[in-house]
Write a protein that holds these residues in place. Structure first.
Motif, PDB file in Angstrom:
ATOM      1  N   ALA A 182       0.845  -1.196   0.000  1.00  0.00           N
ATOM      2  CA  ALA A 182       0.000   0.000   0.000  1.00  0.00           C
ATOM      3  C   ALA A 182       0.881   1.246   0.000  1.00  0.00           C
ATOM      4  O   ALA A 182       2.013   1.212   0.502  1.00  0.00           O
ATOM      5  N   TYR A 183       0.341   2.314  -0.583  1.00  0.00           N
ATOM      6  CA  TYR A 183       1.021   3.614  -0.526  1.00  0.00           C
ATOM      7  C   TYR A 183       0.218   4.523   0.389  1.00  0.00           C
ATOM      8  O   TYR A 183      -1.014   4.471   0.410  1.00  0.00           O
ATOM      9  N   CYS A 184       0.943   5.345   1.142  1.00  0.00           N
ATOM     10  CA  CYS A 184       0.302   6.186   2.159  1.00  0.00           C
ATOM     11  C   CYS A 184       0.692   7.637   1.919  1.00  0.00           C
ATOM     12  O   CYS A 184       1.673   8.133   2.513  1.00  0.00           O
ATOM     13  N   PRO A 185      -0.073   8.336   1.071  1.00  0.00           N
ATOM     14  CA  PRO A 185       0.267   9.738   0.815  1.00  0.00           C
ATOM     15  C   PRO A 185      -0.030  10.606   2.032  1.00  0.00           C
ATOM     16  O   PRO A 185      -0.738  10.199   2.955  1.00  0.00           O
ATOM     17  N   GLY A 186       0.498  11.840   1.960  1.00  0.00           N
ATOM     18  CA  GLY A 186       0.245  12.816   3.016  1.00  0.00           C
ATOM     19  C   GLY A 186      -0.872  13.761   2.614  1.00  0.00           C
ATOM     20  O   GLY A 186      -2.036  13.362   2.576  1.00  0.00           O
ATOM     21  N   ILE A 187      -0.525  15.000   2.287  1.00  0.00           N
ATOM     22  CA  ILE A 187      -1.527  16.004   1.922  1.00  0.00           C
ATOM     23  C   ILE A 187      -1.338  16.327   0.439  1.00  0.00           C
ATOM     24  O   ILE A 187      -0.391  17.025   0.049  1.00  0.00           O
ATOM     25  N   VAL A 188      -2.232  15.797  -0.374  1.00  0.00           N
ATOM     26  CA  VAL A 188      -2.110  15.929  -1.832  1.00  0.00           C
ATOM     27  C   VAL A 188      -3.176  16.922  -2.309  1.00  0.00           C
ATOM     28  O   VAL A 188      -4.361  16.782  -1.957  1.00  0.00           O
ATOM     29  N   GLY A 189      -2.767  17.876  -3.113  1.00  0.00           N
ATOM     30  CA  GLY A 189      -3.678  18.943  -3.524  1.00  0.00           C
ATOM     31  C   GLY A 189      -4.647  18.525  -4.623  1.00  0.00           C
ATOM     32  O   GLY A 189      -4.573  19.000  -5.744  1.00  0.00           O
ATOM     33  N   THR A 190      -5.587  17.648  -4.285  1.00  0.00           N
ATOM     34  CA  THR A 190      -6.597  17.178  -5.247  1.00  0.00           C
ATOM     35  C   THR A 190      -7.984  17.677  -4.821  1.00  0.00           C
ATOM     36  O   THR A 190      -8.133  18.309  -3.777  1.00  0.00           O
ATOM     37  N   ASP A 191      -8.998  17.294  -5.612  1.00  0.00           N
ATOM     38  CA  ASP A 191     -10.384  17.661  -5.258  1.00  0.00           C
ATOM     39  C   ASP A 191     -10.755  17.154  -3.868  1.00  0.00           C
ATOM     40  O   ASP A 191     -11.582  17.749  -3.185  1.00  0.00           O
ATOM     41  N   MET A 192     -10.148  16.018  -3.477  1.00  0.00           N
ATOM     42  CA  MET A 192     -10.478  15.472  -2.153  1.00  0.00           C
ATOM     43  C   MET A 192     -10.143  16.493  -1.063  1.00  0.00           C
ATOM     44  O   MET A 192     -10.915  16.704  -0.134  1.00  0.00           O
ATOM     45  N   TRP A 193      -9.003  17.156  -1.212  1.00  0.00           N
ATOM     46  CA  TRP A 193      -8.623  18.124  -0.182  1.00  0.00           C
ATOM     47  C   TRP A 193      -9.413  19.425  -0.293  1.00  0.00           C
ATOM     48  O   TRP A 193      -9.672  20.090   0.712  1.00  0.00           O
ATOM     49  N   VAL A 194      -9.855  19.777  -1.502  1.00  0.00           N
ATOM     50  CA  VAL A 194     -10.733  20.958  -1.643  1.00  0.00           C
ATOM     51  C   VAL A 194     -11.995  20.713  -0.816  1.00  0.00           C
ATOM     52  O   VAL A 194     -12.456  21.571  -0.047  1.00  0.00           O
ATOM     53  N   GLU A 195     -12.527  19.488  -0.947  1.00  0.00           N
ATOM     54  CA  GLU A 195     -13.756  19.140  -0.231  1.00  0.00           C
ATOM     55  C   GLU A 195     -13.503  19.054   1.287  1.00  0.00           C
ATOM     56  O   GLU A 195     -14.316  19.543   2.084  1.00  0.00           O
ATOM     57  N   ILE A 196     -12.367  18.468   1.674  1.00  0.00           N
ATOM     58  CA  ILE A 196     -12.064  18.363   3.110  1.00  0.00           C
ATOM     59  C   ILE A 196     -11.966  19.760   3.711  1.00  0.00           C
ATOM     60  O   ILE A 196     -12.539  20.059   4.766  1.00  0.00           O
ATOM     61  N   ASP A 197     -11.253  20.637   3.015  1.00  0.00           N
ATOM     62  CA  ASP A 197     -11.069  22.005   3.529  1.00  0.00           C
ATOM     63  C   ASP A 197     -12.417  22.728   3.656  1.00  0.00           C
ATOM     64  O   ASP A 197     -12.678  23.397   4.660  1.00  0.00           O
ATOM     65  N   GLU A 198     -13.274  22.545   2.650  1.00  0.00           N
ATOM     66  CA  GLU A 198     -14.590  23.215   2.685  1.00  0.00           C
ATOM     67  C   GLU A 198     -15.439  22.695   3.844  1.00  0.00           C
ATOM     68  O   GLU A 198     -16.125  23.451   4.514  1.00  0.00           O
ATOM     69  N   PRO A 207     -11.752  29.958   8.160  1.00  0.00           N
ATOM     70  CA  PRO A 207     -11.836  30.487   6.797  1.00  0.00           C
ATOM     71  C   PRO A 207     -11.453  29.419   5.777  1.00  0.00           C
ATOM     72  O   PRO A 207     -10.596  28.575   6.056  1.00  0.00           O
ATOM     73  N   LYS A 208     -12.088  29.486   4.589  1.00  0.00           N
ATOM     74  CA  LYS A 208     -11.741  28.514   3.534  1.00  0.00           C
ATOM     75  C   LYS A 208     -10.247  28.606   3.222  1.00  0.00           C
ATOM     76  O   LYS A 208      -9.704  29.708   3.137  1.00  0.00           O
ATOM     77  N   GLY A 209      -9.623  27.476   3.067  1.00  0.00           N
ATOM     78  CA  GLY A 209      -8.199  27.433   2.747  1.00  0.00           C
ATOM     79  C   GLY A 209      -7.325  27.281   3.981  1.00  0.00           C
ATOM     80  O   GLY A 209      -6.168  26.852   3.876  1.00  0.00           O
ATOM     81  N   GLU A 210      -7.868  27.612   5.152  1.00  0.00           N
ATOM     82  CA  GLU A 210      -7.026  27.618   6.351  1.00  0.00           C
ATOM     83  C   GLU A 210      -6.610  26.209   6.799  1.00  0.00           C
ATOM     84  O   GLU A 210      -5.467  25.978   7.181  1.00  0.00           O
ATOM     85  N   THR A 211      -7.546  25.266   6.738  1.00  0.00           N
ATOM     86  CA  THR A 211      -7.221  23.908   7.202  1.00  0.00           C
ATOM     87  C   THR A 211      -6.161  23.287   6.293  1.00  0.00           C
ATOM     88  O   THR A 211      -5.181  22.701   6.773  1.00  0.00           O
ATOM     89  N   TYR A 212      -6.360  23.448   4.999  1.00  0.00           N
ATOM     90  CA  TYR A 212      -5.377  22.912   4.036  1.00  0.00           C
ATOM     91  C   TYR A 212      -4.005  23.533   4.306  1.00  0.00           C
ATOM     92  O   TYR A 212      -2.997  22.829   4.402  1.00  0.00           O
ATOM     93  N   LYS A 213      -3.996  24.851   4.485  1.00  0.00           N
ATOM     94  CA  LYS A 213      -2.726  25.559   4.721  1.00  0.00           C
ATOM     95  C   LYS A 213      -2.078  25.065   6.017  1.00  0.00           C
ATOM     96  O   LYS A 213      -0.865  24.843   6.063  1.00  0.00           O
ATOM     97  N   LYS A 214      -2.880  24.859   7.032  1.00  0.00           N
ATOM     98  CA  LYS A 214      -2.340  24.401   8.323  1.00  0.00           C
ATOM     99  C   LYS A 214      -1.632  23.047   8.141  1.00  0.00           C
ATOM    100  O   LYS A 214      -0.513  22.857   8.624  1.00  0.00           O
TER     101      LYS A 214
END
Ligand SMILES: NC(=O)C1=CN([C@@H]2O[C@H](COP(=O)(O)OP(=O)(O)OC[C@H]3O[C@@H](n4cnc5c(N)ncnc54)[C@H](O)[C@@H]3O)[C@@H](O)[C@H]2O)C=CC1
Ligand SMILES: CC(=O)C(C)=O
Length: 259
Positions: A182-198, A207-214
């Motif tokens: 198995a591969y275990c990525p970290g924080i990849v800038g895909t649609d999945m993270w756009v949705e997680i952040d929202e 604020p939008k974008g803050e969780t991803y940035k953190k």
């Protein structure tokens, strides 16, 4: 490493990490079967792969349905004339406090992220054995499969489960020359993270974008991961240089120091 002459199937390959993996395997010379629930986007990726001079085929399937996964494997073999590498990449995330999680939530997420990987392992291993050949099975876990993430608790549980399936399958199939990792990525800038952040923004008021940035700020290498970064590990696991590696869930996360 060259994957010339190999046939690979990648689930969840219409976008994001799956698309990145499919393109990378194709660049290494593999013919690639693309599987997803999003038919139109699959055709676009197929065009990108064929432009590299290798073959590709698409198959619309929901990985939570065992019959559809078996049909996808059979389609790949029939259309591309072989079957060597299975990448169980499709997955979904959900941001929710554990206190609010419902039975419908757990059913949906486990059916895709865990059952989907199990059906992929089963279908691929049976096909390799039927063909009397070795094979590689590679599945998506996550950094969240090594450490339970707050607000992503059920998702994290599914990614821990992928590691368990990987270890068990590696032992069950080792004698048949099938490796399972198995591969275990970290924080990849895909649609999945756009949705997680929202969703974090909706729930916590951040604020939008803050969780991803953190989370990205906590990466030692100083940038978010790209699908290509993940694909490099998957290509290695798909090739013969990794023949002595099995049962592993390998982190590729840029050295995350904050979780
Ligand atoms: N984005 C990230 O930071 C990380 C992602 N991952 C894992 O990597 C994998 C890919 O993630 P991303 O590309 O970021 O996500 P994404 O949301 O951009 O793409 C997921 C793909 O899977 C497909 N899919 C979803 N449910 C499906 C189903 N039932 N059957 C077939 N296809 C289905 C979607 O249509 C989509 O094309 C997932 O398993 C995810 O959990 C792991 C660690 C980090
Ligand atoms: C989406 C995912 O797996 C993480 C941890 O970012």
């Amino acid at each position: 490493m060259s994957l010339k002459g190999k046939v690979a199937l990648v689930t969840g390959s219409s976008q994001g990490i799956g698309r990145g993996i499919a393109l990378r395997l194709a660049r290494e010379g593999a013919d690639v079967a693309l599987v997803d629930i999003k038919a139109d986007k699959l055709e676009t990726v197929k065009g990108e792969i064929e432009a590299m001079g290798v073959r590709s085929t698409t198959f619309v399937a929901d990985v939570s349905d065992r019959d559809q996964v078996y049909a996808a494997v059979a389609h790949a073999e029939k259309e591309l004339g072989g079957f060597d590498v299975m990448v169980n990449n499709a997955g979904i995330a959900q941001v929710k406090p554990l206190a609010d999680v419902t039975p419908e939530d757990t059913d949906r997420i486990f059916r895709i992220n865990v059952n989907g990987v199990l059906w992929g392992i089963q279908a691929a291993a049976k096909k390799f054995i039927e063909r009397g050949q070795k094979g590689k099975i590679i599945s998506a876990s996550s950094i969240a499969g090594h450490d339970g993430f707050a607000m992503l608790g059920i998702y994290s549980a599914t990614k821990f489960a992928v590691r368990a399936l990987t270890q068990a399958a590696a032992k069950e199939y080792a004698s048949q020359g099938i490796t399972v990792n198995a591969y275990c990525p970290g924080i990849v800038g895909t649609d999945m993270w756009v949705e997680i952040d929202e969703r974090f923004a909706d729930i916590t008021g951040a604020p939008k974008g803050e969780t991803y940035k953190k989370y990205v700020d906590g990466i030692a290498l100083g940038r978010a991961q790209t699908p290509d970064d993940v694909a490099a590990l998957v290509a290695f696991l798909a090739g013969e240089d990794s023949d002595y590696i099995t049962g592993q869930a390998i982190l590729t996360d840029g050295g995350i120091v904050y979780r």
